[in-house]
Design an enzyme around this catalytic site. Structure first.
Site, PDB file in Angstrom:
ATOM      1  N   ASP A  48       6.378  -5.788  -3.380  1.00 37.56           N
ATOM      2  CA  ASP A  48       5.812  -7.010  -2.783  1.00 37.56           C
ATOM      3  C   ASP A  48       6.896  -8.026  -2.427  1.00 37.56           C
ATOM      4  O   ASP A  48       6.846  -8.656  -1.362  1.00 37.56           O
ATOM      5  CB  ASP A  48       4.806  -7.651  -3.741  1.00 37.56           C
ATOM      6  CG  ASP A  48       3.375  -7.233  -3.439  1.00 37.56           C
ATOM      7  OD1 ASP A  48       3.185  -6.226  -2.745  1.00 37.56           O
ATOM      8  OD2 ASP A  48       2.448  -7.919  -3.907  1.00 37.56           O
ATOM      9  N   ASN A  52       1.587  -3.974   2.133  1.00 37.07           N
ATOM     10  CA  ASN A  52       0.265  -4.356   1.623  1.00 37.07           C
ATOM     11  C   ASN A  52       0.402  -5.566   0.703  1.00 37.07           C
ATOM     12  O   ASN A  52      -0.286  -5.684  -0.303  1.00 37.07           O
ATOM     13  CB  ASN A  52      -0.403  -3.195   0.887  1.00 37.07           C
ATOM     14  CG  ASN A  52      -1.897  -3.439   0.658  1.00 37.07           C
ATOM     15  OD1 ASN A  52      -2.502  -4.317   1.275  1.00 37.07           O
ATOM     16  ND2 ASN A  52      -2.498  -2.671  -0.232  1.00 37.07           N
ATOM     17  N   ASP A  97      -7.221 -10.793 -11.319  1.00 38.16           N
ATOM     18  CA  ASP A  97      -6.304  -9.676 -11.490  1.00 38.16           C
ATOM     19  C   ASP A  97      -6.361  -9.113 -12.909  1.00 38.16           C
ATOM     20  O   ASP A  97      -6.193  -7.908 -13.120  1.00 38.16           O
ATOM     21  CB  ASP A  97      -4.873 -10.089 -11.163  1.00 38.16           C
ATOM     22  CG  ASP A  97      -4.645 -10.258  -9.666  1.00 38.16           C
ATOM     23  OD1 ASP A  97      -5.480  -9.779  -8.877  1.00 38.16           O
ATOM     24  OD2 ASP A  97      -3.626 -10.875  -9.288  1.00 38.16           O
ATOM     25  N   GLU A 123      -6.082  -4.764  -3.051  1.00 41.95           N
ATOM     26  CA  GLU A 123      -5.402  -3.560  -2.563  1.00 41.95           C
ATOM     27  C   GLU A 123      -6.363  -2.409  -2.337  1.00 41.95           C
ATOM     28  O   GLU A 123      -6.114  -1.516  -1.514  1.00 41.95           O
ATOM     29  CB  GLU A 123      -4.297  -3.153  -3.547  1.00 41.95           C
ATOM     30  CG  GLU A 123      -3.041  -3.988  -3.453  1.00 41.95           C
ATOM     31  CD  GLU A 123      -3.124  -5.345  -4.142  1.00 41.95           C
ATOM     32  OE1 GLU A 123      -2.086  -6.000  -4.283  1.00 41.95           O
ATOM     33  OE2 GLU A 123      -4.239  -5.760  -4.548  1.00 41.95           O
ATOM     34  N   HIS A 142      -1.617  -0.861  -7.637  1.00 45.80           N
ATOM     35  CA  HIS A 142      -0.760  -1.004  -8.815  1.00 45.80           C
ATOM     36  C   HIS A 142      -1.527  -1.405 -10.061  1.00 45.80           C
ATOM     37  O   HIS A 142      -1.245  -0.902 -11.161  1.00 45.80           O
ATOM     38  CB  HIS A 142       0.351  -2.018  -8.524  1.00 45.80           C
ATOM     39  CG  HIS A 142      -0.139  -3.369  -8.108  1.00 45.80           C
ATOM     40  ND1 HIS A 142       0.302  -4.541  -8.683  1.00 45.80           N
ATOM     41  CD2 HIS A 142      -1.038  -3.768  -7.163  1.00 45.80           C
ATOM     42  CE1 HIS A 142      -0.280  -5.576  -8.118  1.00 45.80           C
ATOM     43  NE2 HIS A 142      -1.104  -5.132  -7.195  1.00 45.80           N
ATOM     44  N   ARG A 143      -2.514  -2.271  -9.920  1.00 42.05           N
ATOM     45  CA  ARG A 143      -3.231  -2.742 -11.106  1.00 42.05           C
ATOM     46  C   ARG A 143      -4.194  -1.687 -11.646  1.00 42.05           C
ATOM     47  O   ARG A 143      -4.448  -1.641 -12.852  1.00 42.05           O
ATOM     48  CB  ARG A 143      -3.930  -4.065 -10.817  1.00 42.05           C
ATOM     49  CG  ARG A 143      -2.939  -5.152 -10.416  1.00 42.05           C
ATOM     50  CD  ARG A 143      -3.389  -6.553 -10.701  1.00 42.05           C
ATOM     51  NE  ARG A 143      -2.435  -7.506 -10.150  1.00 42.05           N
ATOM     52  CZ  ARG A 143      -1.287  -7.857 -10.728  1.00 42.05           C
ATOM     53  NH1 ARG A 143      -0.967  -7.324 -11.889  1.00 42.05           N
ATOM     54  NH2 ARG A 143      -0.473  -8.719 -10.149  1.00 42.05           N
ATOM     55  N   LYS A 150       4.738  -1.823  -6.961  1.00 44.13           N
ATOM     56  CA  LYS A 150       4.367  -2.983  -6.139  1.00 44.13           C
ATOM     57  C   LYS A 150       4.687  -4.293  -6.854  1.00 44.13           C
ATOM     58  O   LYS A 150       5.082  -5.268  -6.219  1.00 44.13           O
ATOM     59  CB  LYS A 150       2.883  -2.907  -5.788  1.00 44.13           C
ATOM     60  CG  LYS A 150       2.420  -3.933  -4.757  1.00 44.13           C
ATOM     61  CD  LYS A 150       0.978  -3.670  -4.358  1.00 44.13           C
ATOM     62  CE  LYS A 150       0.588  -4.459  -3.122  1.00 44.13           C
ATOM     63  NZ  LYS A 150       0.512  -5.902  -3.345  1.00 44.13           N
TER      64      LYS A 150
END
Length: 417
Positions: free
Chosen positions: A44, A86, A308, A336, A379-380, A405
């Protein structure tokens, strides 16, 4: 993933992505050079660095310190479209900053970015006199910005889907020709703590913005950012995973480097984990989560301010006694991936009865089993579901590399816990 017993670990999360990707465009617009210490190096932030370079600001990365040559409020006009990958912060923050470029700027992203709406931002910029247009289907990228300056004035902005559109306008507003006053459509703003974080970073570089008595925001014209040495604290969003690791596996995990006065949104996860049965300890520069033999309790929680962190909490809920409901998180569908749909699918694979509604997720724990977890290039999703493998044998994470990311070394750290 490798199962294990109670943890006893001390870790340091990487630099905050939210702060890094705010400090970078602010420092790029500043007068004079800035030194950013502890910045996050990830996909990112690399997207932000690449795009700033195309706008005429070449950041020198020297180990733990990044040198940002300030452009005194005027960015260059790139010869090619900017590719934000992204990275939502990159495309949104630089769409607003591009209004200060010397000519037209087009910003684009990957296939998923072309599904993430940005018209709320381009509409606000246009209302402030800076022509901008989302040229993709459904008000999504690619984005065209005419450049040439930001006249300013009053605008209504829709912050119901992303607080980043509000932060984006604020970041550019000190360089407007007239004061900028924003009103929030429907008096609604998701993830307000992230806007407060934007205001804090702006103040650190010498520009003031303030909330109005009517619940909007006001930025005085004629201000400028001043280059400075700036320390970026560890990422509370990343710290959520080691915190939740302690909740799941038991034992103790301390995350060093987080100031006691930090306003990062995801630190609000700590009292939520306390409600579930964990113990939390805060010090001048650390936060620690502990859990003994006491069982976790399911909860009903509004996570609008910290969406998040909802992914990691959803995995913690697998190990609770009783159901958990995570609500007021509709914007998870615009991240995402559609995170509510993804959470429902993958939690069910592990044995839970999970049901996603328009803006909420209910998790009713069941007998747990191993599974092959899809990450949807998110990623999360990868980082959150890896935590299940601390207790459940046979958990496999597909494409763990997508964690790069925001935390390239995540799986190495997790293995060391």
């Amino acid at each position: 993933m490798r199962t294990r017993g109670a943890l006893d670990a001390v870790v340091r999360a990487p630099g905050s992505k939210s702060i890094t990707n705010r400090a970078l465009p602010i420092a790029a617009l500043a007068t004079g050079e800035s030194l950013l210490h502890g910045a996050l190096s990830s996909d990112d932030t690399e997207a932000m660095l690449d795009c700033l370079g195309a706008l005429g600001c070449d950041v020198a990365e020297d180990s733990d310190t990044w040198r940002v040559p300030g452009q005194a409020g005027r960015l260059g006009a790139p010869t090619e479209r900017l590719f934000a990958r992204n990275s939502g912060t990159t495309i949104r923050f630089l769409t607003a900053a591009a209004s200060l470029a010397g000519g037209p700027v087009t910003l684009d992203g990957d296939a998923r970015m072309r599904e993430r709406p940005i018209a709320d931002l381009t509409d606000a910029l246009s209302a402030l006199g800076a022509p901008a247009e989302a040229r993709g289907a459904g008000g999504c990228p690619p984005v065209y910005v005419a450049g040439g300056g930001l006249p300013g004035g009053r605008a209504e902005i829709d912050g119901s889907r992303s607080s980043q559109v509000v932060s984006a306008v604020l970041l550019a507003a000190p360089y407007a020709e007239r004061d900028v006053e924003l009103s929030l459509r429907g008096d609604t703003l998701v993830s307000r703590p992230y806007v407060d974080l934007t205001l804090e970073v702006m103040r650190s570089f010498g520009a003031e913005a303030e909330w109005t008595s009517a619940g909007g925001l006001h930025v005085r014209a004629g201000q400028h950012y001043t280059g400075r040495s700036f320390e970026i604290e560890p990422d509370a969003s990343a710290a959520a995973y080691p915190f939740c690791a302690a909740a799941i596996a038991g034992g103790r995990v301390r995350v060093n480097g987080i100031p006691s006065d930090s306003i990062q949104a995801d630190l609000a996860l700590l009292p939520i984990l306390e409600r579930m049965g964990c113990r939390v300890k805060r010090g001048p520069d650390f936060a620690e989560v502990c859990r003994g033999d006491e069982p976790l309790q399911g909860i009903d929680v509004d996570m609008n301010a910290l969406p998040d962190a909802a992914l990691a909490l959803a995995v913690v809920a697998l190990f609770a006694t009783g159901p958990t409901r995570i609500r007021n998180v509709a914007n998870l569908r615009l991240k995402e991936t559609d995170r509510l749909a993804a959470l429902q699918a993958e939690l069910r694979k592990l044995g839970a009865n999970a049901t996603a509604q328009a803006d909420s997720l209910e998790i009713d724990p069941g007998p747990l089993r191993g599974a092959r977890i899809e990450t949807y290039a998110d990623h999360r999703m990868a980082m959150a579901f890896a935590l299940a493998g601390l207790r459940v044998p046979g958990v496999t994470i597909v494409d763990p590399g997508c964690a790069a990311k925001t935390w390239p070394g995540y799986f190495s750290i997790l293995e060391q816990l």
